[in-house]
Design an enzyme around this catalytic site. Sequence first.
Site, PDB file in Angstrom:
ATOM      1  CG  ASN A  91      -1.504   1.292   1.581  1.00  0.00           C
ATOM      2  OD1 ASN A  91      -2.487   1.726   0.993  1.00  0.00           O
ATOM      3  ND2 ASN A  91      -0.869   1.992   2.529  1.00  0.00           N
ATOM      4  CE1 TYR A 157       0.011   8.390  -6.455  1.00  0.00           C
ATOM      5  CE2 TYR A 157      -1.937   8.717  -7.814  1.00  0.00           C
ATOM      6  CZ  TYR A 157      -1.347   8.238  -6.660  1.00  0.00           C
ATOM      7  OH  TYR A 157      -2.127   7.601  -5.715  1.00  0.00           O
ATOM      8  CB  THR A 192      -4.630  10.189   3.535  1.00  0.00           C
ATOM      9  OG1 THR A 192      -4.230  10.597   2.217  1.00  0.00           O
ATOM     10  CG2 THR A 192      -5.595   9.022   3.434  1.00  0.00           C
TER      11      THR A 192
END
Length: 261
Positions: A91, A157, A192
């Site tokens: 992760n 990304y 997050t």
Amino acid sequence: MAKLGSDLAGKAALVTGGGSGIGLAICRALAEHGVRVAVADLDAQAAEKAAGSLSPAGMAVSLDVRLRASVEAGFAAALAALGGLDMLVANAGVSTMNRAVDLTDEEWDHNFDVNARGVFLTNQAAARYFLREGRRGVICNTASLAAKVGAPLLAHYSASKFAVLGWTQALARELAPHGIRVNAVCPGFVRTSMQEREVAWEAKLRGMEPEQVRREYVAQTPLSRIEEPEDIAGLVVFLLSDAARFMTGQGINVTGGVYMG
Ligand code: NAD
């Protein structure tokens, strides 16, 4: 019928990037299902804190997914402490934001080193162990919405996360004859520390207020809110469990409907 995830009790999992955000929520959900968890993170303090907060307590592993020697040492420590391994959740990930025409070599390499190479090295370590021990292990990789559709300001990304899905499919095909399953989850706009950084970068690059950026995220989301790390953790529990025993090579969207392909 057995309760979903009840087969996970007593098993052992290593979760990379488990020290914060989505990884931490996954560690908590696994511990709630009776899994013995190795919380692996570059940030040793975060890993210690996260492991100590789990019930039952997990073990902390300090590891850099970019480096083969570090991954091998981290796996060896987890295997010794947990007495084996049944599941890997790869992760750990990073992002930076920039226009494609302004991207630097460093940004490209940083995103690929953690997101793509990190998945390669950790998946390979787990696969080698499962094959050596004849275990029907399970792997779950964290990809992204940006692995399904190219995301503006995140071209590097996006490319690294598309790589994660390609790797996931190929590895799933190679390991299926051994009863080893490999899947991925594709989250959307998740609350997050990564999102905090991205909101600030995007606001600056587009000349907007951070709150406007967040409002755009919600406006793109049919279920009409920012995603929480726990929204992903439940899906990971499912994919690791026997309830998903006939699923492999999948990249499952968990985006509140942002992407429906
Ligand atoms: P986060 O920054 O909160 O957590 C990432 C964790 O990975 C941190 O604890 C960090 O220390 C760790 N890490 C970073 N580099 C590492 C390395 N080299 N070795 C080991 N650990 C390392 O981010 P998050 O949002 O929880 O992201 C988790 C995963 O979810 C990432 O793969 C990310 O790309 C993916 N994702 C996030 C979102 C989102 O909106 N937040 C959306 C889609 C996918």
